[in-house]
Design a protein around this motif. Structure first.
Motif, PDB file in Angstrom:
ATOM      1  N   SER A  90      10.557   3.937  -4.025  1.00  0.00           N
ATOM      2  CA  SER A  90       9.220   3.340  -3.844  1.00  0.00           C
ATOM      3  C   SER A  90       9.234   1.937  -4.443  1.00  0.00           C
ATOM      4  O   SER A  90      10.207   1.546  -5.118  1.00  0.00           O
ATOM      5  CB  SER A  90       8.157   4.180  -4.564  1.00  0.00           C
ATOM      6  OG  SER A  90       8.345   4.088  -5.965  1.00  0.00           O
ATOM      7  N   GLY A  91       8.131   1.233  -4.256  1.00  0.00           N
ATOM      8  CA  GLY A  91       8.007  -0.085  -4.865  1.00  0.00           C
ATOM      9  C   GLY A  91       8.050   0.003  -6.384  1.00  0.00           C
ATOM     10  O   GLY A  91       8.704  -0.804  -7.062  1.00  0.00           O
ATOM     11  N   THR A  92       7.361   0.988  -6.922  1.00  0.00           N
ATOM     12  CA  THR A  92       7.341   1.170  -8.380  1.00  0.00           C
ATOM     13  C   THR A  92       8.740   1.438  -8.917  1.00  0.00           C
ATOM     14  O   THR A  92       9.125   0.917  -9.969  1.00  0.00           O
ATOM     15  CB  THR A  92       6.407   2.347  -8.750  1.00  0.00           C
ATOM     16  OG1 THR A  92       5.124   2.093  -8.192  1.00  0.00           O
ATOM     17  CG2 THR A  92       6.300   2.525 -10.246  1.00  0.00           C
ATOM     18  N   LEU A 125      10.604  -1.862  -8.922  1.00  0.00           N
ATOM     19  CA  LEU A 125      10.139  -2.719 -10.017  1.00  0.00           C
ATOM     20  C   LEU A 125      10.652  -2.203 -11.362  1.00  0.00           C
ATOM     21  O   LEU A 125      11.009  -2.991 -12.250  1.00  0.00           O
ATOM     22  CB  LEU A 125       8.610  -2.785 -10.024  1.00  0.00           C
ATOM     23  CG  LEU A 125       8.004  -3.594  -8.869  1.00  0.00           C
ATOM     24  CD1 LEU A 125       6.555  -3.196  -8.606  1.00  0.00           C
ATOM     25  CD2 LEU A 125       8.104  -5.090  -9.160  1.00  0.00           C
ATOM     26  N   TYR A 179       0.293  -4.288 -11.383  1.00  0.00           N
ATOM     27  CA  TYR A 179      -0.098  -3.168 -10.538  1.00  0.00           C
ATOM     28  C   TYR A 179      -0.209  -1.874 -11.356  1.00  0.00           C
ATOM     29  O   TYR A 179       0.609  -1.600 -12.226  1.00  0.00           O
ATOM     30  CB  TYR A 179       0.967  -3.004  -9.452  1.00  0.00           C
ATOM     31  CG  TYR A 179       0.575  -2.151  -8.289  1.00  0.00           C
ATOM     32  CD1 TYR A 179      -0.370  -2.585  -7.372  1.00  0.00           C
ATOM     33  CD2 TYR A 179       1.164  -0.910  -8.089  1.00  0.00           C
ATOM     34  CE1 TYR A 179      -0.713  -1.805  -6.285  1.00  0.00           C
ATOM     35  CE2 TYR A 179       0.832  -0.127  -6.996  1.00  0.00           C
ATOM     36  CZ  TYR A 179      -0.108  -0.581  -6.099  1.00  0.00           C
ATOM     37  OH  TYR A 179      -0.441   0.196  -5.023  1.00  0.00           O
ATOM     38  N   THR A 226       0.524   1.235 -11.197  1.00  0.00           N
ATOM     39  CA  THR A 226       1.601   2.196 -11.446  1.00  0.00           C
ATOM     40  C   THR A 226       2.592   1.694 -12.489  1.00  0.00           C
ATOM     41  O   THR A 226       3.434   2.459 -12.955  1.00  0.00           O
ATOM     42  CB  THR A 226       2.372   2.515 -10.147  1.00  0.00           C
ATOM     43  OG1 THR A 226       2.855   1.283  -9.613  1.00  0.00           O
ATOM     44  CG2 THR A 226       1.481   3.212  -9.132  1.00  0.00           C
ATOM     45  N   GLN A 280       2.827 -11.177 -10.151  1.00  0.00           N
ATOM     46  CA  GLN A 280       2.475 -10.321  -9.014  1.00  0.00           C
ATOM     47  C   GLN A 280       1.895 -11.193  -7.917  1.00  0.00           C
ATOM     48  O   GLN A 280       0.851 -11.812  -8.083  1.00  0.00           O
ATOM     49  CB  GLN A 280       1.478  -9.238  -9.438  1.00  0.00           C
ATOM     50  CG  GLN A 280       1.145  -8.264  -8.311  1.00  0.00           C
ATOM     51  CD  GLN A 280       0.155  -7.193  -8.735  1.00  0.00           C
ATOM     52  OE1 GLN A 280       0.341  -6.546  -9.764  1.00  0.00           O
ATOM     53  NE2 GLN A 280      -0.897  -7.012  -7.966  1.00  0.00           N
ATOM     54  N   SER A 295       0.858 -10.392  -4.697  1.00  0.00           N
ATOM     55  CA  SER A 295      -0.288  -9.870  -3.951  1.00  0.00           C
ATOM     56  C   SER A 295      -1.387  -9.399  -4.893  1.00  0.00           C
ATOM     57  O   SER A 295      -1.125  -9.068  -6.041  1.00  0.00           O
ATOM     58  CB  SER A 295       0.198  -8.707  -3.090  1.00  0.00           C
ATOM     59  OG  SER A 295      -0.877  -7.905  -2.707  1.00  0.00           O
ATOM     60  N   GLY A 329      -2.759  -6.684  -4.821  1.00  0.00           N
ATOM     61  CA  GLY A 329      -2.677  -5.250  -5.054  1.00  0.00           C
ATOM     62  C   GLY A 329      -4.055  -4.662  -4.844  1.00  0.00           C
ATOM     63  O   GLY A 329      -4.707  -4.965  -3.842  1.00  0.00           O
ATOM     64  N   ASP A 349       6.833  -9.459  -8.353  1.00  0.00           N
ATOM     65  CA  ASP A 349       6.466  -8.289  -7.551  1.00  0.00           C
ATOM     66  C   ASP A 349       6.056  -8.853  -6.194  1.00  0.00           C
ATOM     67  O   ASP A 349       4.990  -9.428  -6.053  1.00  0.00           O
ATOM     68  CB  ASP A 349       5.306  -7.543  -8.232  1.00  0.00           C
ATOM     69  CG  ASP A 349       4.778  -6.390  -7.377  1.00  0.00           C
ATOM     70  OD1 ASP A 349       5.178  -6.288  -6.203  1.00  0.00           O
ATOM     71  OD2 ASP A 349       3.964  -5.610  -7.905  1.00  0.00           O
ATOM     72  N   CYS A 379       5.660  -7.281  -3.304  1.00  0.00           N
ATOM     73  CA  CYS A 379       5.070  -6.298  -2.379  1.00  0.00           C
ATOM     74  C   CYS A 379       3.966  -6.922  -1.528  1.00  0.00           C
ATOM     75  O   CYS A 379       3.089  -7.600  -2.064  1.00  0.00           O
ATOM     76  CB  CYS A 379       4.477  -5.130  -3.152  1.00  0.00           C
ATOM     77  SG  CYS A 379       5.717  -3.980  -3.764  1.00  0.00           S
ATOM     78  N   TYR A 380       4.013  -6.679  -0.247  1.00  0.00           N
ATOM     79  CA  TYR A 380       3.001  -7.115   0.740  1.00  0.00           C
ATOM     80  C   TYR A 380       3.074  -8.601   1.084  1.00  0.00           C
ATOM     81  O   TYR A 380       2.296  -9.073   1.922  1.00  0.00           O
ATOM     82  CB  TYR A 380       1.572  -6.826   0.252  1.00  0.00           C
ATOM     83  CG  TYR A 380       1.159  -5.387   0.320  1.00  0.00           C
ATOM     84  CD1 TYR A 380       1.389  -4.629   1.464  1.00  0.00           C
ATOM     85  CD2 TYR A 380       0.517  -4.775  -0.748  1.00  0.00           C
ATOM     86  CE1 TYR A 380       1.002  -3.306   1.526  1.00  0.00           C
ATOM     87  CE2 TYR A 380       0.121  -3.449  -0.688  1.00  0.00           C
ATOM     88  CZ  TYR A 380       0.354  -2.724   0.451  1.00  0.00           C
ATOM     89  OH  TYR A 380      -0.055  -1.419   0.500  1.00  0.00           O
ATOM     90  N   SER A 433       9.139  -3.107  -1.475  1.00  0.00           N
ATOM     91  CA  SER A 433       9.293  -1.776  -0.896  1.00  0.00           C
ATOM     92  C   SER A 433       9.562  -1.863   0.599  1.00  0.00           C
ATOM     93  O   SER A 433       8.976  -2.694   1.289  1.00  0.00           O
ATOM     94  CB  SER A 433       8.008  -0.984  -1.138  1.00  0.00           C
ATOM     95  OG  SER A 433       7.921   0.112  -0.251  1.00  0.00           O
ATOM     96  N   LYS A 456       6.735  -1.125   3.138  1.00  0.00           N
ATOM     97  CA  LYS A 456       5.797  -2.223   3.369  1.00  0.00           C
ATOM     98  C   LYS A 456       6.522  -3.243   4.265  1.00  0.00           C
ATOM     99  O   LYS A 456       7.370  -2.852   5.051  1.00  0.00           O
ATOM    100  CB  LYS A 456       5.336  -2.800   2.034  1.00  0.00           C
ATOM    101  CG  LYS A 456       4.517  -1.774   1.236  1.00  0.00           C
ATOM    102  CD  LYS A 456       4.087  -2.301  -0.117  1.00  0.00           C
ATOM    103  CE  LYS A 456       3.288  -1.233  -0.868  1.00  0.00           C
ATOM    104  NZ  LYS A 456       3.014  -1.657  -2.250  1.00  0.00           N
TER     105      LYS A 456
HETATM  106  C1  LIG Z   1       2.515  -1.169  -3.328  1.00  0.00           C
HETATM  107  C2  LIG Z   1       2.659  -2.010  -4.496  1.00  0.00           C
HETATM  108  C3  LIG Z   1       3.486  -1.661  -5.578  1.00  0.00           C
HETATM  109  C4  LIG Z   1       4.229  -0.372  -5.724  1.00  0.00           C
HETATM  110  O1  LIG Z   1       4.257   0.418  -4.694  1.00  0.00           O
HETATM  111  P1  LIG Z   1       4.649   1.942  -4.536  1.00  0.00           P
HETATM  112  O2  LIG Z   1       5.610   1.883  -3.410  1.00  0.00           O
HETATM  113  O3  LIG Z   1       3.373   2.610  -4.179  1.00  0.00           O
HETATM  114  O4  LIG Z   1       5.256   2.452  -5.756  1.00  0.00           O
HETATM  115  C5  LIG Z   1       3.586  -2.557  -6.605  1.00  0.00           C
HETATM  116  N1  LIG Z   1       2.911  -3.712  -6.612  1.00  0.00           N
HETATM  117  C6  LIG Z   1       2.098  -4.069  -5.602  1.00  0.00           C
HETATM  118  C7  LIG Z   1       1.371  -5.372  -5.671  1.00  0.00           C
HETATM  119  C8  LIG Z   1       1.947  -3.243  -4.521  1.00  0.00           C
HETATM  120  O5  LIG Z   1       1.147  -3.609  -3.520  1.00  0.00           O
END
Ligand SMILES: *Cc1c(COP(=O)(O)O)cnc(C)c1O
Length: 424
Positions: A87-89, A92, A114, A116, A171, A173, A175, A205, A207-208, A228, A231
């Motif tokens: 996963s993204g987490t 990271l 984020y 998580t 970060q 995005s 989130g 980070d 993500c997105y 991830s 995504k």
């Molecule tokens: C989705 C996301 C994560 C982590 O994603 P998971 O795959 O749900 O663990 C971390 N940071 C940001 C900004 C995200 O959008």
């Protein structure tokens, strides 16, 4: 109310008004596709690379070439991409533990990371489970300004005040926070400051954010960017996975953390997942464009219905997330219900708020996706608390995204009409 909102007319109006933005998105996707295909050509991608390996996976050429392609596409020295990153987490976490050592400080430059990551860092959760805090890594953060922008002066001051900062964390995005997403230029500005006043790694980070702009954080000075595959960069094709790209040293350290010191990236059976990851990266610029158009379209319609949106319909985007401030719990629930009804999978399901572990308020989620939790696919969610914001993203195709958005609009209108009748 239904007389006021002629959806067919409004849809035509939206698409006419957004045509210039859509054109820009298409051109941007074309440039990113060229970047991906140039890397494929330079790395001599052939069908032989899609073959599965098992066991240790020594000499898995597909894995090695995909790593090299990610490095090229993201403008970095090195990379690794694995379906075994879950996963993204997870990705990271590999990055943070790869770079930080006892006594070091993790400094977040963009406010709270984020959700998580709280337990990974040790901001919350049980002691003794193996968080960074348990290993003696300190944490501090520089808040974003009231406008939701990086506090450049605050960042400089925090770095100069604390020489133990080893990772400066960004970060990209929003989130699930009510803030702006950062542009790559803003990330570049932060990288410049960090490199000028410390020897910390800049970790992003990502993500997105992938393929939303022409540049990626590694092109403007980030030492490590992480994301991830369910995504943006998985293109809706990768079944699972994550990536880390960056400088040779940062990636090497993270590789040791991912497998074992000394072993690093020499092993890793691909078990037949290579082809989906190659194909997903090939699709990613296009699929991200579909999601971006869907987000613009949603913003336009909901603005016309009187809702506050972020970003606004005609604003240039830095990630694929669209916020719609619903203002009332019934409207947020209706929004998500509509997205679910307008999805290709589980369209017959009515989603309800539930008490998700780790969240203070009930959360509602719409996810009619082919791949579980894949949020490049049409999906929406939001915690049931004021101001009742729906966070919405994805759409593998603009056509299906548009159907989903129109379905959300219809569900929301139903609630608004009922309320109007109740009031009169
Ligand atoms: C989705 C996301 C994560 C982590 O994603 P998971 O795959 O749900 O663990 C971390 N940071 C940001 C900004 C995200 O959008």
């Amino acid at each position: 109310m239904s007389n006021t909102f002629d959806l067919e007319r409004l849809t035509a109006e939206a698409e006419a008004a957004l045509a210039p933005a859509f054109r820009e998105i298409d051109l941007q996707a074309e440039r990113a596709t060229a970047r991906v295909m140039d890397a494929f050509r330079a790395c001599r991608v052939s069908a032989a690379l899609f073959a599965a390996t098992d066991g240790y996976g020594y000499d898995d050429r597909g894995r090695e070439v995909l790593d090299e392609i990610y490095a090229r596409v993201f403008g970095a020295e090195a990379a690794f991409v694995r379906s075994a990153i879950l996963s993204g987490t997870h990705a990271l976490t590999i990055g943070l533990f790869g770079l930080l050592r006892p006594g070091d400080t993790l400094l977040s430059l963009t406010g709270k990371p984020y959700d998580t990551l709280d337990e990974v860092i040790g901001i919350s959760g049980e002691a003794g489970v193996g968080s960074l805090k348990d290993f003696g890594v300190k944490y501090s953060e520089v808040a974003l300004t009231a406008e939701g922008l990086p506090d450049y002066e605050g960042v400089r001051a925090a770095l100069l005040a604390d020489p133990s900062v080893k990772v400066a964390f960004i970060q990209r995005s929003k989130g699930y926070l009510d803030r702006k997403s950062l542009s790559v230029d803003e990330i570049g500005e932060l990288c410049k400051i960090v490199h000028a006043c410390s020897d910390a790694f800049v970790m992003v980070d990502n993500c997105y954010g992938e393929f939303v702009e022409d540049k990626e954080p590694s092109m403007v000075g980030a030492d490590l960017s992480v994301g991830s595959l369910i995504k943006n960069p998985g293109g809706g094709m990768a079944e699972c996975g994550g990536y880390l790209v960056g400088t040779r040293r940062a990636v090497e350290l993270c590789g040791y953390r991912f497998t074992a010191p000394g072993v690093g990236l020499e092993i890793g059976a691909s078990l037949g997942q290579n082809k989906n990851m190659f194909k997903g990266l090939f699709y990613a610029p296009h699929t991200v464009a579909q999601a971006l158009k869907t987000a613009h379209f949603a913003a336009y319609l909901f603005e016309k219905l009187g809702f506050e949106t972020e970003p606004r319909a005609k604003e240039v985007r830095h990630d694929i997330i669209q916020q719609v401030k619903c203002g009332a719990p019934e409207l947020l629930v209706a929004f998500c219900r509509g997205i679910q009804y307008g999805s290709p999978v589980d369209a017959f399901v009515t989603c309800e708020p539930w008490d998700m572990p780790g969240y203070g308020d009930p959360v509602i989620m719409a996810a009619g996706t082919f791949t579980q939790g894949a949020s490049l696919e049409l999906s929406a969610d939001g915690p049931i608390r004021p101001p009742y914001i729906a966070y919405f993203q994805g759409g593998l195709t603009y056509e299906s995204g548009k159907i989903g958005v129109l379905s959300a609009v219809r569900e929301v209108l139903k609630v608004m009409e009922n309320d109007a009748q109740g009031a009169s």
